[in-house]
Every structure is written in structure tokens, then in C-alpha cells.
Enzyme design. Structure first.
Site, PDB file in Angstrom:
ATOM      1  N   PHE A  85       2.756   1.932 -51.726  1.00  0.00           N
ATOM      2  CA  PHE A  85       1.437   1.141 -51.451  1.00  0.00           C
ATOM      3  C   PHE A  85       0.447   1.461 -52.325  1.00  0.00           C
ATOM      4  O   PHE A  85       0.121   2.719 -52.334  1.00  0.00           O
ATOM      5  CB  PHE A  85       1.027   1.230 -50.076  1.00  0.00           C
ATOM      6  CG  PHE A  85      -0.050   0.269 -49.992  1.00  0.00           C
ATOM      7  CD1 PHE A  85       0.249  -1.105 -49.634  1.00  0.00           C
ATOM      8  CD2 PHE A  85      -1.434   0.366 -49.967  1.00  0.00           C
ATOM      9  CE1 PHE A  85      -0.648  -2.127 -49.443  1.00  0.00           C
ATOM     10  CE2 PHE A  85      -2.477  -0.540 -49.877  1.00  0.00           C
ATOM     11  CZ  PHE A  85      -1.910  -1.897 -49.643  1.00  0.00           C
TER      12      PHE A  85
ATOM     13  N   ASP B 261      -1.096   9.019 -57.021  1.00  0.00           N
ATOM     14  CA  ASP B 261      -1.991   8.324 -56.353  1.00  0.00           C
ATOM     15  C   ASP B 261      -2.212   9.155 -55.174  1.00  0.00           C
ATOM     16  O   ASP B 261      -1.555   9.017 -54.055  1.00  0.00           O
ATOM     17  CB  ASP B 261      -1.360   6.953 -55.895  1.00  0.00           C
ATOM     18  CG  ASP B 261      -2.538   6.302 -55.030  1.00  0.00           C
ATOM     19  OD1 ASP B 261      -3.205   6.745 -54.534  1.00  0.00           O
ATOM     20  OD2 ASP B 261      -1.926   4.951 -54.913  1.00  0.00           O
TER      21      ASP B 261
ATOM     22  N   LYS C   2     -11.005   6.006 -51.016  1.00  0.00           N
ATOM     23  CA  LYS C   2     -11.012   6.149 -49.435  1.00  0.00           C
ATOM     24  C   LYS C   2     -11.963   7.304 -48.847  1.00  0.00           C
ATOM     25  O   LYS C   2     -13.399   6.618 -48.851  1.00  0.00           O
ATOM     26  CB  LYS C   2      -9.879   6.390 -48.876  1.00  0.00           C
ATOM     27  CG  LYS C   2      -8.704   5.417 -48.970  1.00  0.00           C
ATOM     28  CD  LYS C   2      -7.642   5.726 -47.711  1.00  0.00           C
ATOM     29  CE  LYS C   2      -6.365   4.440 -47.831  1.00  0.00           C
ATOM     30  NZ  LYS C   2      -6.697   3.298 -47.330  1.00  0.00           N
TER      31      LYS C   2
HETATM   32  C1  LIG Z   1      -1.905   5.401 -51.682  1.00  0.00           C
HETATM   33  C2  LIG Z   1      -2.990   4.285 -51.738  1.00  0.00           C
HETATM   34  N1  LIG Z   1      -3.186   3.735 -52.947  1.00  0.00           N
HETATM   35  C3  LIG Z   1      -4.214   2.703 -53.053  1.00  0.00           C
HETATM   36  C4  LIG Z   1      -4.741   1.962 -52.132  1.00  0.00           C
HETATM   37  C5  LIG Z   1      -5.791   0.781 -52.217  1.00  0.00           C
HETATM   38  O1  LIG Z   1      -6.835   1.320 -51.925  1.00  0.00           O
HETATM   39  P1  LIG Z   1      -8.292   0.166 -51.500  1.00  0.00           P
HETATM   40  O2  LIG Z   1      -7.688  -0.360 -50.048  1.00  0.00           O
HETATM   41  O3  LIG Z   1      -9.329   0.934 -51.474  1.00  0.00           O
HETATM   42  O4  LIG Z   1      -7.953  -0.861 -52.692  1.00  0.00           O
HETATM   43  C6  LIG Z   1      -4.376   2.442 -50.709  1.00  0.00           C
HETATM   44  C7  LIG Z   1      -5.026   1.872 -49.427  1.00  0.00           C
HETATM   45  O5  LIG Z   1      -4.483   2.235 -48.323  1.00  0.00           O
HETATM   46  C8  LIG Z   1      -3.419   3.456 -50.509  1.00  0.00           C
HETATM   47  O6  LIG Z   1      -3.161   4.108 -49.434  1.00  0.00           O
END
Ligand SMILES: Cc1ncc(COP(=O)(O)O)c(C=O)c1O
Length: 463
Positions: A152, A237, A266
Site C-alpha cells: 500500500f 516507504d 503520517k
Molecule cells: C506505507 C504507506 N504508504 C503510503 C501511504 C499513503 O499515505 P496518505 O494516506 O497520507 O496519502 C500509506 C497510508 O496508509 C501507507 O501506509
């Protein structure tokens, strides 16, 4: 002069109507979900690891706003810093200048990743992912992005193109070309994907957040070596795993890896102001911003705004002063041991996994014959419905807010604040033990709830 807005009064005025208001003007499906599972508790206050409902009931929050409240809700140090920034009448977002607070925050973050030299600020996790994709393509002159199944990375088009769950993509295609999906923790598949030397980057979560899956111990190190061999960049990420969540400041530290790009979002701004960050090697940055006329070739109007920078600087203070990375490691170890114990003693808990305060238990078919038919019926209705048999009593009877990990998953995910204390851990242990014990009794309240869920699902399906 306009009278000052009293936001507590404004909230209190409308809060009882929130579900109707939301159904009318916002996401009516979300309201249906909350009402169906009985999570329409009307929360009125949040502080630290806890939420309070309209009747004053205190809940332990194991969702933490999907991880944004790493330092706990409404931390007074962040609130005071934000008030101070507003009072200071700072020259915010001049645009034809460079903001000092952004320089300060970049320096603080890069000190945590000393192998990287440059930072790029965005407004969300997905925006950080978008930026990383562009930086990687520009730096390598290649288009390919390799990502993992069940990954994700966010829901904007670039990020969505790298999401390994079809639910999020169905109906929105076509996504971007050049993206290739491989199984997580599979080095042979990675090498196969990189071999054509057309891949700009391997984009990977150090621990997969949707299904809470840590990698094998040397996976990321070997993956980085493969990226180097074939001229691709490694993008970690850390949007969910970063800032202490796994018991190290960055999860990659567990594995001795120094990725070319590291993404954060986050929890960085204490949950108050959206933010996303890409930390990277200076050579990668330089390829995008390679001429004076390209000084604004990528960016976003609100990125680097003073309130996001302020909240983030204050959040880093809290993480350090309250030793939250160490606390996540210690409490994570305690809870993982407890959850593993559940897998040994409760019929349909298959396994427990995780790192730091990113944990999950996976449910599986019960061994007891008396429960099996029932389990099968629920699973037929919807894979993952069985998890609700645990999350609903946890919420109703134990005031623990917890989520099912990912769509169609059989895992229940714990993503609490990093501020958990021993009393919170005991609360989790009591709640989970009692709920799972009740679930082991075929005539127990958990299965009565199952019958209600089946009826509800049939009614919703018109059957
Ligand atoms: C690993 C990871 N990358 C990217 C995102 C996307 O972040 P945002 O919701 O702030 O766009 C998330 C959100 O849950 C995430 O868990």
C-alpha cells in the site's frame, strides 16, 4: 470585529447529528459500515492513547488515526508550538523566498538518516510517493517501478499504480504504465524484474502495513544489492513504519539497510497538519533540479508551510524527550509475546506477528467441530467477517478500538500510539483474552453476534 469561533461549542452543537450530516453530504457508505458494526459511538474527545464517547466512556485507540497519532492525540507540546507559530505572525509561504523552518526540519530529519543529504516536502504520504517516483525516473532515465503484492502506497494515480491490492484499482484504470508487481520477500522475483535494466526503482515497505508482514532478516539488504547491481534505486516507504513505530527510528535500521530514498508522513506532524517527506541522496535530487529554470519543476503550494514544519519539529522533540522509539520497542515486545501466547492457547488464532507497535493476529478455521460450520458460513458471506466477531466485542465490551487489517483479510491489526503504558498493555491483554475465550465457546455471545452478522449480511444482499 467578528466574534471568535468557539470550536468546542461548534463541535458540541452538531456532534449528535454527525451521522446524518455525513450521510447527506459526505461518505454515506462509511456511515453504513459504522452503524452495522456498532462503532457509531460519537467520540467527543481525544488525548494521548485514548478517546472518549458521548457518554464519557474511555476507549483505548489501537488505530491511532491510521498511525498519525504516534505521539498520542492532542499532545500539549505540539499544541503550544502551533499556537506560538500563529502568534508569531511568521512570513509563511512567501514562495519567492525559502522558509527557515523547512531548513531546520530537513536538518533534523536528515540527521536521522546520515547517509542521505536532501529533503523534499509534500502534503501527504501519497504525495511523497508521487514525488519519489518522479525523482527516481528523472535520476535514472528509466520508467520502470517494481512494487510488491499486498503493498500500500496511497491512492493518487502514481501511488495507486504501485498498490498491490486490486480493490483499490478496480474501476479506476488505466493506472500508470511501467509498474511491475512481484511477491514480497522474493529475491528471485526481484532479480527477474530488474534484469532488463529498465527499472528506475524498487518501491517497498520495510514491513508491509496492510497485512502486517515483516520481511525475512536479510531480504532488504539483498534487495538493495540487487538494485545496485542492475542500476535501480531502492525506495523505502516508511510512511507507516517510520518515526519509531517498529522500535527503531526507521524500520530499515533493523536490517542494516541504507535506501537511496526514504519516505515519511503520517505521524511526523503529531496528527495536526498534513505532511509528507522524501529524504534522498543528493545525486538523486540533483537530477530533477538540474537547472535554474527547473527550480520549481516539482513541488506543491502548501508544502513546507510553517504550521506543518512547526508541528513536525515539536513532534520530533516529543519522540526524543519521551523516548517513544524505546517505548515502542519495549511495549511491542511485551504485546507480541502476549499475542503469540494467544496463538498457542486459543483455537482459531493462527499466528501473531509484527515489530514494535505494528502488530497483528491472524485468525484461522477453528479446530472444534461445533464451530467449524459456523465459521465456514461466515467466511462464505465475506472473507474477514469472522474478524468482526472479535473486533466488535472488543469495542463494545472492552472499549478497545481496533481494525481488521486490509480488505478480505483474516488479520486483526494493532497500530496504537507509541505512548502506550503498562496499564494500556494490561487493558489490551484483558480485552483480547476475554474476547477470544468467549469466541472459543460455541454457545457464547461471540457466535450469537455471528448469527446477527449473517442475518445483516443476508438482509443487505436482499437474500
Ligand atoms: C506505507 C504507506 N504508504 C503510503 C501511504 C499513503 O499515505 P496518505 O494516506 O497520507 O496519502 C500509506 C497510508 O496508509 C501507507 O501506509
Amino acid at each position: 470585529m467578528l466574534p471568535a469561533l468557539d470550536m468546542r461549542a461548534a463541535f458540541d452543537d452538531v456532534e449528535a447529528d454527525r451521522y446524518d450530516l455525513h450521510s447527506r453530504h459526505l461518505n454515506h457508505q462509511m456511515v453504513r459500515v459504522l452503524k452495522t458494526i456498532g462503532f457509531d459511538a460519537r467520540f467527543t474527545r481525544g488525548r494521548g492513547a485514548h478517546l472518549w464517547d458521548a457518554t464519557g466512556g474511555r476507549y483505548l485507540d489501537l488505530v491511532s488515526g491510521w498511525g498519525v497519532f504516534a505521539i498520542g492525540r492532542n499532545h500539549p507540546h505540539v499544541a503550544a508550538a502551533l499556537k506560538s507559530a500563529l502568534d508569531a505572525e511568521l512570513p509563511n509561504l512567501v514562495q519567492m523566498d525559502v522558509p527557515p523552518l523547512a531548513g531546520l526540519l530537513a536538518e533534523r530529519l536528515l540527521a536521522r538518516a546520515p547517509w542521505l543529504q536532501k529533503a523534499f516536502f509534500a502534503n501527504s504520504g501519497a504525495e511523497a510517493v508521487e514525488a519519489a517516483i518522479k525523482f527516481a525516473r528523472a535520476a535514472t532515465g528509466r520508467a520502470g517501478i517494481v512494487h510488491c503484492q499486498h503493498s500500500f502506497h496511497g491512492l493518487t494515480y502514481g501511488a495507486l499504480s504501485a498498490v498491490g491490492e486490486t480493490l483499490y484499482r478496480d474501476g479506476f484504470g488505466p493506472v500508470l504504465p511501467g509498474f511491475r508487481e512481484i511477491p514480497f520477500d522474493d529475491l528471485a522475483a526481484l532479480e527477474q524484474a530488474l534484469r532488463g535494466r529498465d527499472v528506475a526503482a524498487f518501491l517497498v515497505e520495510p514491513m508491509q502495513g496492510k497485512i502486517v508482514r515483516p520481511p525475512s532478516p536479510d531480504y532488504l539488504k539483498q534487495a538493495h544489492a540487487l538494485c545496485r547491481k542492475y542500476g535501480a534505486l531502492l525506495i523505502a516507504d516508511e510512511i507507516q513504519t517510520g518515526l519509531g513505530r517498529t522500535g527503531r527510528f526507521f524500520a530499515v535500521e533493523h536490517f542494516g539497510v541504507e535506501p537511496d530514498l526514504v519516505l515519511i508522513a503520517k505521524g511526523l506532524s503529531g496528527g495536526h497538519v498534513p505532511i509528507g517527506v522524501v529524504l534522498m541522496r543528493k545525486e538523486v535530487f540533483a537530477k530533477t533540479f538540474d537547472r535554474m529554470d527547473k527550480a520549481v519543476v516539482h513541488g506543491s503550494t502548501f508544502a513546507k508551510n510553517d504550521l506543518a514544519m512547526t508541528a513536525s519539529l515539536a513532534t520530533l522533540d516529543v519522540i526524543e524527550a519521551e523516548k517513544l522509539v524505546e517505548n515502542a520497542a519495549a511495549k511491542g515486545e511485551r504485546l507480541l509475546a502476549f499475542l503469540r501466547g494467544l496463538a498457542g492457547t486459543h483455537d482459531f488464532v493462527r499466528e501473531a506477528r509484527g515489530l514494535g507497535l505494528m502488530l497483528a493476529i491472524e485468525l484461522g478455521e477453528p479446530k472444534a467441530l461445533s464451530l467449524r460450520a459456523f465459521w465456514a458460513m461466515l467466511e462464505k458471506m465475506s472473507k474477514g467477517l469472522t474478524c468482526q466477531l472479535v473486533t466488535i466485542p472488543l469495542f463494545k465490551d472492552h472499549k478497545i478500538l481496533v481494525q481488521v487489517a486490509g480488505h478480505g483479510s483474516r488479520a486483526i491489526k494493532l497500530l496504537p500510539t507509541l505512548t502506550l503504558d503498562d496499564a494500556d498493555c494490561a487493558w489490551i491483554e484483558r480485552g483480547f483474552s476475554q474476547t477470544l475465550t468467549a469466541a472459543g465457546e460455541s454457545a457464547g455471545p461471540v457466535w450469537a453476534l455471528g448469527k446477527t452478522l449473517i442475518k445483516g449480511a443476508r438482509a443487505a444482499a436482499g437474500g
